[in-house]
Design an enzyme around this catalytic site. Structure first.
Site, PDB file in Angstrom:
ATOM      1  N   GLY A  12      34.828  37.065  44.997  1.00 13.02           N
ATOM      2  CA  GLY A  12      34.454  35.610  45.488  1.00 13.02           C
ATOM      3  C   GLY A  12      35.778  35.208  46.356  1.00 13.02           C
ATOM      4  O   GLY A  12      37.095  35.980  46.235  1.00 13.02           O
ATOM      5  N   VAL A  14      38.184  33.004  45.387  1.00 12.23           N
ATOM      6  CA  VAL A  14      39.125  32.746  44.576  1.00 12.23           C
ATOM      7  C   VAL A  14      39.467  34.160  43.744  1.00 12.23           C
ATOM      8  O   VAL A  14      40.635  34.415  43.476  1.00 12.23           O
ATOM      9  CB  VAL A  14      38.851  31.705  43.511  1.00 12.23           C
ATOM     10  CG1 VAL A  14      40.062  31.697  42.391  1.00 12.23           C
ATOM     11  CG2 VAL A  14      38.679  30.323  44.200  1.00 12.23           C
ATOM     12  N   SER A  40      26.768  42.540  43.647  1.00 13.16           N
ATOM     13  CA  SER A  40      27.987  43.235  43.978  1.00 13.16           C
ATOM     14  C   SER A  40      28.312  44.587  42.972  1.00 13.16           C
ATOM     15  O   SER A  40      29.175  45.174  43.244  1.00 13.16           O
ATOM     16  CB  SER A  40      29.330  42.622  43.729  1.00 13.16           C
ATOM     17  OG  SER A  40      29.114  41.165  44.244  1.00 13.16           O
ATOM     18  N   ARG A  99      36.498  21.912  31.716  1.00  9.97           N
ATOM     19  CA  ARG A  99      37.689  21.285  31.719  1.00  9.97           C
ATOM     20  C   ARG A  99      38.109  20.114  30.994  1.00  9.97           C
ATOM     21  O   ARG A  99      38.842  19.829  30.398  1.00  9.97           O
ATOM     22  CB  ARG A  99      38.022  20.929  33.194  1.00  9.97           C
ATOM     23  CG  ARG A  99      38.248  21.999  34.199  1.00  9.97           C
ATOM     24  CD  ARG A  99      38.750  21.536  35.681  1.00  9.97           C
ATOM     25  NE  ARG A  99      38.404  22.579  36.659  1.00  9.97           N
ATOM     26  CZ  ARG A  99      37.820  22.517  37.733  1.00  9.97           C
ATOM     27  NH1 ARG A  99      37.276  21.332  38.121  1.00  9.97           N
ATOM     28  NH2 ARG A  99      37.874  23.540  38.499  1.00  9.97           N
ATOM     29  N   CYS A 128      40.984  22.119  42.385  1.00  8.88           N
ATOM     30  CA  CYS A 128      42.207  22.479  43.548  1.00  8.88           C
ATOM     31  C   CYS A 128      42.869  20.990  43.932  1.00  8.88           C
ATOM     32  O   CYS A 128      44.116  20.945  44.019  1.00  8.88           O
ATOM     33  CB  CYS A 128      41.786  23.087  44.549  1.00  8.88           C
ATOM     34  SG  CYS A 128      39.986  22.599  45.016  1.00  8.88           S
ATOM     35  N   GLN A 155      40.019  17.967  52.567  1.00 13.23           N
ATOM     36  CA  GLN A 155      39.873  19.252  51.792  1.00 13.23           C
ATOM     37  C   GLN A 155      39.401  20.448  52.782  1.00 13.23           C
ATOM     38  O   GLN A 155      38.214  20.252  53.344  1.00 13.23           O
ATOM     39  CB  GLN A 155      39.007  19.172  50.654  1.00 13.23           C
ATOM     40  CG  GLN A 155      39.790  18.307  49.486  1.00 13.23           C
ATOM     41  CD  GLN A 155      38.961  18.002  48.316  1.00 13.23           C
ATOM     42  OE1 GLN A 155      38.876  16.863  47.971  1.00 13.23           O
ATOM     43  NE2 GLN A 155      38.631  19.087  47.708  1.00 13.23           N
ATOM     44  N   SER A 158      37.143  26.498  52.475  1.00 16.55           N
ATOM     45  CA  SER A 158      37.290  27.404  51.592  1.00 16.55           C
ATOM     46  C   SER A 158      37.138  26.587  50.148  1.00 16.55           C
ATOM     47  O   SER A 158      37.045  27.614  48.986  1.00 16.55           O
ATOM     48  CB  SER A 158      38.533  28.283  51.735  1.00 16.55           C
ATOM     49  OG  SER A 158      39.602  27.472  51.435  1.00 16.55           O
ATOM     50  N   GLY A 159      37.524  25.527  49.921  1.00 22.44           N
ATOM     51  CA  GLY A 159      37.097  25.132  48.535  1.00 22.44           C
ATOM     52  C   GLY A 159      35.654  24.974  48.298  1.00 22.44           C
ATOM     53  O   GLY A 159      35.478  25.009  46.843  1.00 22.44           O
ATOM     54  N   HIS A 241      44.395  22.348  51.466  1.00 23.67           N
ATOM     55  CA  HIS A 241      43.811  20.880  51.118  1.00 23.67           C
ATOM     56  C   HIS A 241      45.246  20.128  51.391  1.00 23.67           C
ATOM     57  O   HIS A 241      46.170  20.479  50.985  1.00 23.67           O
ATOM     58  CB  HIS A 241      43.461  20.598  49.688  1.00 23.67           C
ATOM     59  CG  HIS A 241      42.245  21.288  49.476  1.00 23.67           C
ATOM     60  ND1 HIS A 241      41.233  21.916  50.221  1.00 23.67           N
ATOM     61  CD2 HIS A 241      41.637  21.410  48.022  1.00 23.67           C
ATOM     62  CE1 HIS A 241      40.332  22.478  49.381  1.00 23.67           C
ATOM     63  NE2 HIS A 241      40.368  21.971  48.266  1.00 23.67           N
TER      64      HIS A 241
HETATM   65  N1  NAP Z   1      37.556  27.742  46.550  1.00 23.33           N
HETATM   66  C1  NAP Z   1      38.247  26.976  45.961  1.00 23.33           C
HETATM   67  O1  NAP Z   1      39.377  26.450  46.210  1.00 23.33           O
HETATM   68  C2  NAP Z   1      38.314  26.573  44.210  1.00 23.33           C
HETATM   69  C3  NAP Z   1      39.361  25.703  43.904  1.00 23.33           C
HETATM   70  C4  NAP Z   1      39.567  25.656  42.485  1.00 23.33           C
HETATM   71  C5  NAP Z   1      38.507  26.053  41.519  1.00 23.33           C
HETATM   72  N2  NAP Z   1      37.396  26.715  42.202  1.00 23.33           N
HETATM   73  C6  NAP Z   1      36.282  27.049  41.331  1.00 23.33           C
HETATM   74  O2  NAP Z   1      36.413  28.574  41.258  1.00 23.33           O
HETATM   75  C7  NAP Z   1      34.977  29.226  40.914  1.00 23.33           C
HETATM   76  C8  NAP Z   1      34.722  30.300  42.087  1.00 23.33           C
HETATM   77  O3  NAP Z   1      34.844  29.491  43.309  1.00 23.33           O
HETATM   78  P1  NAP Z   1      34.895  30.552  44.699  1.00 23.33           P
HETATM   79  O4  NAP Z   1      35.245  29.656  45.685  1.00 23.33           O
HETATM   80  O5  NAP Z   1      35.561  31.593  44.382  1.00 23.33           O
HETATM   81  O6  NAP Z   1      33.240  30.824  45.055  1.00 23.33           O
HETATM   82  P2  NAP Z   1      32.549  31.997  45.551  1.00 23.33           P
HETATM   83  O7  NAP Z   1      33.442  32.400  46.811  1.00 23.33           O
HETATM   84  O8  NAP Z   1      31.269  31.335  46.008  1.00 23.33           O
HETATM   85  O9  NAP Z   1      32.582  33.133  44.530  1.00 23.33           O
HETATM   86  C9  NAP Z   1      31.900  32.942  43.381  1.00 23.33           C
HETATM   87  C10 NAP Z   1      32.079  34.389  42.425  1.00 23.33           C
HETATM   88  O10 NAP Z   1      31.197  34.087  41.325  1.00 23.33           O
HETATM   89  C11 NAP Z   1      30.321  35.372  41.291  1.00 23.33           C
HETATM   90  N3  NAP Z   1      29.054  35.041  40.959  1.00 23.33           N
HETATM   91  C12 NAP Z   1      27.942  33.956  41.303  1.00 23.33           C
HETATM   92  N4  NAP Z   1      26.769  34.158  40.609  1.00 23.33           N
HETATM   93  C13 NAP Z   1      27.011  34.772  39.582  1.00 23.33           C
HETATM   94  C14 NAP Z   1      26.267  35.316  38.635  1.00 23.33           C
HETATM   95  N5  NAP Z   1      24.949  34.892  38.607  1.00 23.33           N
HETATM   96  N6  NAP Z   1      26.950  36.382  37.921  1.00 23.33           N
HETATM   97  C15 NAP Z   1      27.726  36.732  38.049  1.00 23.33           C
HETATM   98  N7  NAP Z   1      28.426  36.521  38.879  1.00 23.33           N
HETATM   99  C16 NAP Z   1      28.213  35.442  39.892  1.00 23.33           C
HETATM  100  C17 NAP Z   1      30.020  35.925  42.673  1.00 23.33           C
HETATM  101  O11 NAP Z   1      29.714  37.099  42.763  1.00 23.33           O
HETATM  102  P3  NAP Z   1      28.992  37.676  43.664  1.00 23.33           P
HETATM  103  O12 NAP Z   1      29.916  38.226  44.913  1.00 23.33           O
HETATM  104  O13 NAP Z   1      28.371  39.051  43.163  1.00 23.33           O
HETATM  105  O14 NAP Z   1      27.700  36.932  44.267  1.00 23.33           O
HETATM  106  C18 NAP Z   1      31.723  35.604  43.443  1.00 23.33           C
HETATM  107  O15 NAP Z   1      32.514  36.556  42.685  1.00 23.33           O
HETATM  108  C19 NAP Z   1      34.159  27.831  41.074  1.00 23.33           C
HETATM  109  O16 NAP Z   1      33.558  27.060  40.080  1.00 23.33           O
HETATM  110  C20 NAP Z   1      35.074  26.758  41.720  1.00 23.33           C
HETATM  111  O17 NAP Z   1      34.470  25.513  41.715  1.00 23.33           O
HETATM  112  C21 NAP Z   1      37.270  26.937  43.376  1.00 23.33           C
END
Ligand code: NAP
Length: 334
Positions: A12, A14, A40, A99, A128, A155, A158-159, A241
């Site tokens: 993903g 992050v 994946s 959290r 974030c 924001q 990419s959040g 952000h």
């Molecule tokens: N983006 C930000 O700025 C940010 C900041 C702070 C916290 N967060 C938190 O961090 C987390 C990830 O966010 P992200 O932005 O990286 O999202 P993302 O780009 O959508 O990535 C999600 C990840 O989770 C995996 N995933 C989804 N469904 C799954 C399942 N059923 N089984 C196993 N793995 C699964 C995906 O794998 P696949 O590729 O195989 O689908 C991917 O590796 C979220 O909880 C988000 O709230 C994000």
């Protein structure tokens, strides 16, 4: 000892930066395991010159894992974290699910590292928009006690993960040829637009993202008396952000004192020279780990108020960097 590390959600937005950070910061683990969804499984990811295959996140995956960094959607974290802990791993989770659990410490290593000493297998990294704000509030709070915060966020897409960034590009491309790309990740088209809603309706007209900023700030700073009034807005910026922050303190601090406090705090970089057009902007902060503060000025509407502007890369300090720093902290103290 933390010898085997797992990165959950390694594919993903992050998770990719977590892997980058693990390479850059040279954490002392011996083996790395990458976990994600069925989509994946089998994909190869390069880490320190070695190709590692992504494996399926499923019960049994944590049998020989000492420490896991999780970056998955909330509902996936709700499911996997308990079995990961049962199988023997300590989990640093970036989702919103754990959290506010009273048994789970919510950590920003520059702000409340000692909270990490007492955990039951799960530690959480904040939202974030909360992380960058709390890093900026902490030096003021330590000296003058923060009583009230009014914050408006700007924001980045990419959040909302990789789908958020893709939707911004599609939306802008469509708008440039007079078409509307149907929104999926956001509630409305994001190209050339601002959306004053992040998350769902939660409490008294505030959204879930806004209430995270309230509760998480109070938990990290250990002070339920801090009043926070947030407005969270999605803007057509891919990464980074920004926040306009008004803070009131119990004890008066001058602008000069606030600037010195920001400058002395680990993890903050001050960029503040309005006459020369210098202040933090998302395009300058992208790819950097610090929280950037500028436009520091007196709140002319309040006797004990300071106003400032704060920018940080949401995928880095807002997510991956903070989680990797928590892992580093655990490793140092083990
Ligand atoms: N983006 C930000 O700025 C940010 C900041 C702070 C916290 N967060 C938190 O961090 C987390 C990830 O966010 P992200 O932005 O990286 O999202 P993302 O780009 O959508 O990535 C999600 C990840 O989770 C995996 N995933 C989804 N469904 C799954 C399942 N059923 N089984 C196993 N793995 C699964 C995906 O794998 P696949 O590729 O195989 O689908 C991917 O590796 C979220 O909880 C988000 O709230 C994000």
């Amino acid at each position: 000892m933390y010898e085997t590390l797992a990165v959950v959600g390694a594919t993903g937005a992050v998770g990719r930066i977590v892997l980058e950070q693990l390479q850059q910061r040279n954490l002392p683990f011996k083996k790395l395991k990458l976990l994600a969804s069925e989509r994946s499984v089998g994909k190869e990811v390069r880490f320190n010159g070695e190709a590692i295959k992504v494996e399926l996140l499923a019960p049994g995956a944590f049998k020989n894992v000492d420490l896991a960094i999780g970056s998955t959607p909330d509902e996936i974290a709700a499911e996997f974290v308990p079995y990961a802990v049962k199988e023997g791993a300590v989990v640093v989770d970036e989702s919103g699910y754990w959290r506010m659990d009273p048994k789970v410490p919510l950590i920003i290593p520059e702000v409340n590292p000692d909270a990490a000493n007492k955990h039951e297998g799960i530690l959480a990294s904040p939202n974030c928009s909360t992380t960058q704000m709390v890093v900026a509030l902490a030096p003021l709070h330590q000296v003058a006690r923060v009583t009230r915060v009014v914050v408006s966020t700007y924001q980045a897409t990419s959040g909302a993960g990789l789908p958020g960034s893709e939707e911004l590009n599609d939306s802008v491309r469509s708008a440039l040829v007079g078409q509307t790309h149907p929104p999926k990740t956001f509630q409305h088209p994001i190209g050339f637009n601002l959306i004053p809603q992040i998350g769902s309706s939660k409490y008294e007209g505030y959204t879930s993202e806004e209430m995270k900023m309230v509760y998480e700030t109070q938990k990290i700073l250990g002070d339920d008396g801090i009043q926070v009034c947030p407005t969270c807005v999605r803007v057509p910026v891919t990464n980074g952000h920004s926040e306009s922050i008004l803070v009131e303190t119990e004890k008066h601090i001058s602008v000069e004192e606030a600037k010195e406090l920001f400058e002395a705090f680990e993890g903050i970089t001050v960029v503040d020279d309005l006459p020369n057009n210098q202040y933090p902007m998302p395009r300058d902060c992208e790819g950097k780990d610090d929280v950037f503060v500028g436009r520091i000025r007196k709140d002319i509407s309040s006797p004990n108020g300071i106003a400032f502007w704060c920018v940080s890369d949401n995928l880095r300090k807002g997510a991956a960097t903070n989680a990797v720093q928590i892992a580093e902290l655990l490793m140092k103290r083990s």
